[in-house]
Write a protein that holds these residues in place. Sequence first.
Motif, PDB file in Angstrom:
ATOM      1  N   VAL A 172       0.837  -1.197   0.000  1.00  0.00           N
ATOM      2  CA  VAL A 172       0.000   0.000   0.000  1.00  0.00           C
ATOM      3  C   VAL A 172       0.872   1.246   0.000  1.00  0.00           C
ATOM      4  O   VAL A 172       2.033   1.210   0.409  1.00  0.00           O
ATOM      5  N   GLY A 173       0.281   2.331  -0.481  1.00  0.00           N
ATOM      6  CA  GLY A 173       0.950   3.629  -0.420  1.00  0.00           C
ATOM      7  C   GLY A 173       0.305   4.455   0.680  1.00  0.00           C
ATOM      8  O   GLY A 173      -0.871   4.291   0.982  1.00  0.00           O
ATOM      9  N   SER A 174       1.067   5.334   1.275  1.00  0.00           N
ATOM     10  CA  SER A 174       0.543   6.134   2.377  1.00  0.00           C
ATOM     11  C   SER A 174      -0.083   7.431   1.891  1.00  0.00           C
ATOM     12  O   SER A 174       0.482   8.146   1.061  1.00  0.00           O
ATOM     13  N   LEU A 175      -1.275   7.711   2.422  1.00  0.00           N
ATOM     14  CA  LEU A 175      -1.949   8.977   2.105  1.00  0.00           C
ATOM     15  C   LEU A 175      -1.742   9.999   3.217  1.00  0.00           C
ATOM     16  O   LEU A 175      -2.250  11.112   3.135  1.00  0.00           O
ATOM     17  N   ARG A 176      -1.002   9.605   4.271  1.00  0.00           N
ATOM     18  CA  ARG A 176      -0.812  10.492   5.427  1.00  0.00           C
ATOM     19  C   ARG A 176       0.655  10.501   5.837  1.00  0.00           C
ATOM     20  O   ARG A 176       1.284   9.442   5.930  1.00  0.00           O
ATOM     21  N   GLU A 177       1.151  11.665   6.121  1.00  0.00           N
ATOM     22  CA  GLU A 177       2.572  11.809   6.422  1.00  0.00           C
ATOM     23  C   GLU A 177       2.992  10.972   7.632  1.00  0.00           C
ATOM     24  O   GLU A 177       4.115  10.460   7.686  1.00  0.00           O
ATOM     25  N   ASP A 178       2.082  10.846   8.610  1.00  0.00           N
ATOM     26  CA  ASP A 178       2.454  10.100   9.827  1.00  0.00           C
ATOM     27  C   ASP A 178       2.446   8.585   9.619  1.00  0.00           C
ATOM     28  O   ASP A 178       2.870   7.835  10.492  1.00  0.00           O
ATOM     29  N   LEU A 179       1.951   8.125   8.493  1.00  0.00           N
ATOM     30  CA  LEU A 179       2.032   6.691   8.175  1.00  0.00           C
ATOM     31  C   LEU A 179       3.251   6.497   7.267  1.00  0.00           C
ATOM     32  O   LEU A 179       3.169   6.632   6.045  1.00  0.00           O
ATOM     33  N   LYS A 180       4.356   6.179   7.893  1.00  0.00           N
ATOM     34  CA  LYS A 180       5.633   6.184   7.172  1.00  0.00           C
ATOM     35  C   LYS A 180       5.901   4.873   6.426  1.00  0.00           C
ATOM     36  O   LYS A 180       5.467   3.814   6.884  1.00  0.00           O
ATOM     37  N   PRO A 181       6.591   4.949   5.295  1.00  0.00           N
ATOM     38  CA  PRO A 181       7.016   3.717   4.608  1.00  0.00           C
ATOM     39  C   PRO A 181       7.764   2.810   5.585  1.00  0.00           C
ATOM     40  O   PRO A 181       8.576   3.287   6.388  1.00  0.00           O
ATOM     41  N   GLY A 182       7.470   1.511   5.487  1.00  0.00           N
ATOM     42  CA  GLY A 182       8.045   0.558   6.430  1.00  0.00           C
ATOM     43  C   GLY A 182       7.055   0.172   7.513  1.00  0.00           C
ATOM     44  O   GLY A 182       7.174  -0.869   8.142  1.00  0.00           O
ATOM     45  N   THR A 183       6.043   1.035   7.721  1.00  0.00           N
ATOM     46  CA  THR A 183       4.986   0.727   8.686  1.00  0.00           C
ATOM     47  C   THR A 183       4.030  -0.295   8.069  1.00  0.00           C
ATOM     48  O   THR A 183       3.796  -0.271   6.856  1.00  0.00           O
ATOM     49  N   PHE A 184       3.484  -1.168   8.910  1.00  0.00           N
ATOM     50  CA  PHE A 184       2.479  -2.111   8.437  1.00  0.00           C
ATOM     51  C   PHE A 184       1.096  -1.617   8.868  1.00  0.00           C
ATOM     52  O   PHE A 184       0.970  -0.915   9.865  1.00  0.00           O
ATOM     53  N   VAL A 185       0.095  -1.978   8.089  1.00  0.00           N
ATOM     54  CA  VAL A 185      -1.275  -1.603   8.443  1.00  0.00           C
ATOM     55  C   VAL A 185      -2.182  -2.830   8.367  1.00  0.00           C
ATOM     56  O   VAL A 185      -1.961  -3.731   7.555  1.00  0.00           O
ATOM     57  N   VAL A 186      -3.172  -2.840   9.233  1.00  0.00           N
ATOM     58  CA  VAL A 186      -4.204  -3.873   9.195  1.00  0.00           C
ATOM     59  C   VAL A 186      -5.528  -3.136   9.044  1.00  0.00           C
ATOM     60  O   VAL A 186      -6.026  -2.535  10.007  1.00  0.00           O
ATOM     61  N   PRO A 187      -6.086  -3.124   7.834  1.00  0.00           N
ATOM     62  CA  PRO A 187      -7.285  -2.305   7.593  1.00  0.00           C
ATOM     63  C   PRO A 187      -8.537  -2.875   8.247  1.00  0.00           C
ATOM     64  O   PRO A 187      -8.681  -4.092   8.424  1.00  0.00           O
ATOM     65  N   SER A 188      -9.431  -1.953   8.584  1.00  0.00           N
ATOM     66  CA  SER A 188     -10.746  -2.362   9.075  1.00  0.00           C
ATOM     67  C   SER A 188     -11.844  -1.903   8.113  1.00  0.00           C
ATOM     68  O   SER A 188     -12.982  -2.341   8.208  1.00  0.00           O
ATOM     69  N   GLN A 189     -11.491  -0.998   7.191  1.00  0.00           N
ATOM     70  CA  GLN A 189     -12.469  -0.461   6.241  1.00  0.00           C
ATOM     71  C   GLN A 189     -11.823  -0.290   4.871  1.00  0.00           C
ATOM     72  O   GLN A 189     -10.602  -0.119   4.775  1.00  0.00           O
ATOM     73  N   PHE A 190     -12.665  -0.349   3.838  1.00  0.00           N
ATOM     74  CA  PHE A 190     -12.167   0.038   2.519  1.00  0.00           C
ATOM     75  C   PHE A 190     -13.127   1.038   1.890  1.00  0.00           C
ATOM     76  O   PHE A 190     -14.313   1.112   2.255  1.00  0.00           O
ATOM     77  N   ILE A 191     -12.601   1.837   0.975  1.00  0.00           N
ATOM     78  CA  ILE A 191     -13.427   2.693   0.118  1.00  0.00           C
ATOM     79  C   ILE A 191     -13.120   2.256  -1.308  1.00  0.00           C
ATOM     80  O   ILE A 191     -11.967   2.288  -1.735  1.00  0.00           O
ATOM     81  N   ASP A 192     -14.153   1.830  -2.028  1.00  0.00           N
ATOM     82  CA  ASP A 192     -13.951   1.299  -3.371  1.00  0.00           C
ATOM     83  C   ASP A 192     -14.191   2.370  -4.429  1.00  0.00           C
ATOM     84  O   ASP A 192     -15.263   2.968  -4.483  1.00  0.00           O
ATOM     85  N   THR A 193     -13.189   2.628  -5.253  1.00  0.00           N
ATOM     86  CA  THR A 193     -13.386   3.548  -6.391  1.00  0.00           C
ATOM     87  C   THR A 193     -13.134   2.822  -7.715  1.00  0.00           C
ATOM     88  O   THR A 193     -12.994   3.462  -8.750  1.00  0.00           O
ATOM     89  N   THR A 194     -13.049   1.501  -7.676  1.00  0.00           N
ATOM     90  CA  THR A 194     -12.777   0.752  -8.901  1.00  0.00           C
ATOM     91  C   THR A 194     -14.027   0.736  -9.783  1.00  0.00           C
ATOM     92  O   THR A 194     -15.131   1.055  -9.329  1.00  0.00           O
ATOM     93  N   TRP A 195     -13.874   0.349 -11.003  1.00  0.00           N
ATOM     94  CA  TRP A 195     -15.032   0.287 -11.905  1.00  0.00           C
ATOM     95  C   TRP A 195     -14.849  -0.874 -12.884  1.00  0.00           C
ATOM     96  O   TRP A 195     -13.730  -1.260 -13.208  1.00  0.00           O
ATOM     97  N   GLY A 196     -15.982  -1.450 -13.297  1.00  0.00           N
ATOM     98  CA  GLY A 196     -15.953  -2.466 -14.340  1.00  0.00           C
ATOM     99  C   GLY A 196     -15.459  -3.829 -13.897  1.00  0.00           C
ATOM    100  O   GLY A 196     -15.266  -4.720 -14.729  1.00  0.00           O
ATOM    101  N   ARG A 197     -15.246  -4.019 -12.618  1.00  0.00           N
ATOM    102  CA  ARG A 197     -14.770  -5.326 -12.161  1.00  0.00           C
ATOM    103  C   ARG A 197     -15.968  -6.216 -11.825  1.00  0.00           C
ATOM    104  O   ARG A 197     -16.949  -5.748 -11.249  1.00  0.00           O
ATOM    105  N   ASP A 198     -15.864  -7.461 -12.194  1.00  0.00           N
ATOM    106  CA  ASP A 198     -16.891  -8.439 -11.827  1.00  0.00           C
ATOM    107  C   ASP A 198     -16.805  -8.602 -10.310  1.00  0.00           C
ATOM    108  O   ASP A 198     -15.796  -9.067  -9.787  1.00  0.00           O
TER     109      ASP A 198
END
Length: 244
Positions: free
Chosen positions: A61-87
């Motif tokens: 993943v890429g970080s959208l926030r400065e305080d989430l630095k490369p090398g940090t791991f994340v465990v998501p609890s939510q997603f926001i979907d902006t994809t299109w055309g996928r089955d």
Amino acid sequence: MTPYGYPSARITIGDWQNTHVAFIERHGTKHSIPPHKVPYKANLAALKSLGVRHVIATCVVGSLREDLKPGTFVVPSQFIDTTWGRDDTFSVDKRLIHLPMSEPYCKTCSQAAVKAIRNVLVSVRSDVTVLVIQGPRFSTIAEGKMYAQWGGDVINMTQYPECYFARELGLCYTAIGSITDYNPGVSDGPSMSTMGTPDFENVLVVFRQNTDKTILALRQMMLNRHTFVGCCCAETSTRHHYED
Ligand SMILES: [Zn+2]
């Protein structure tokens, strides 16, 4: 071969830390399948047919926030979907499936993932929101700013519909994301936007380090699998199927 076509790669089956494990590379063995062409449906259906109950998905993943630095791991609890055309559903005529998605990721398994990552002394952030883009291109600076305003913490191209297919199949799904870089415009740190320049080597260094740490964290999860094997994901999923 599944009723939905071939999975993205041959599935490796074996025992790891005394656990039956099935492993699949979502982008293919040569990393040649772009995010919008990954056969998510076939991949998840194939895992289900093998008797898999818990899917632990690793992703970059890429970080959208400065305080989430490369090398940090994340465990998501939510997603926001902006994809299109996928089955993105197993629903077919006369078999309509409506499933709740307020909590897309397994809480029990996510807690186990966070613990495992901490156990290998890697910085981890839980309860993050992953913003899923269509790809294969990266986002613009303006898009990244907008995604952060929407509540996205990290950005990725594959969490949807993979995460949702697991829910439709009654599979437990957890993701371990490793931050490789900053989305353009977030910080002066490593960024995919430097691809093709000497600075891109910084992204690759973080990527390689993250890969090694991911394997260590997964091993820890397997060692402590008793903490999550009893989750009720399958029950939750099947309870909410509605059929005509
Ligand atoms: Zn679960």
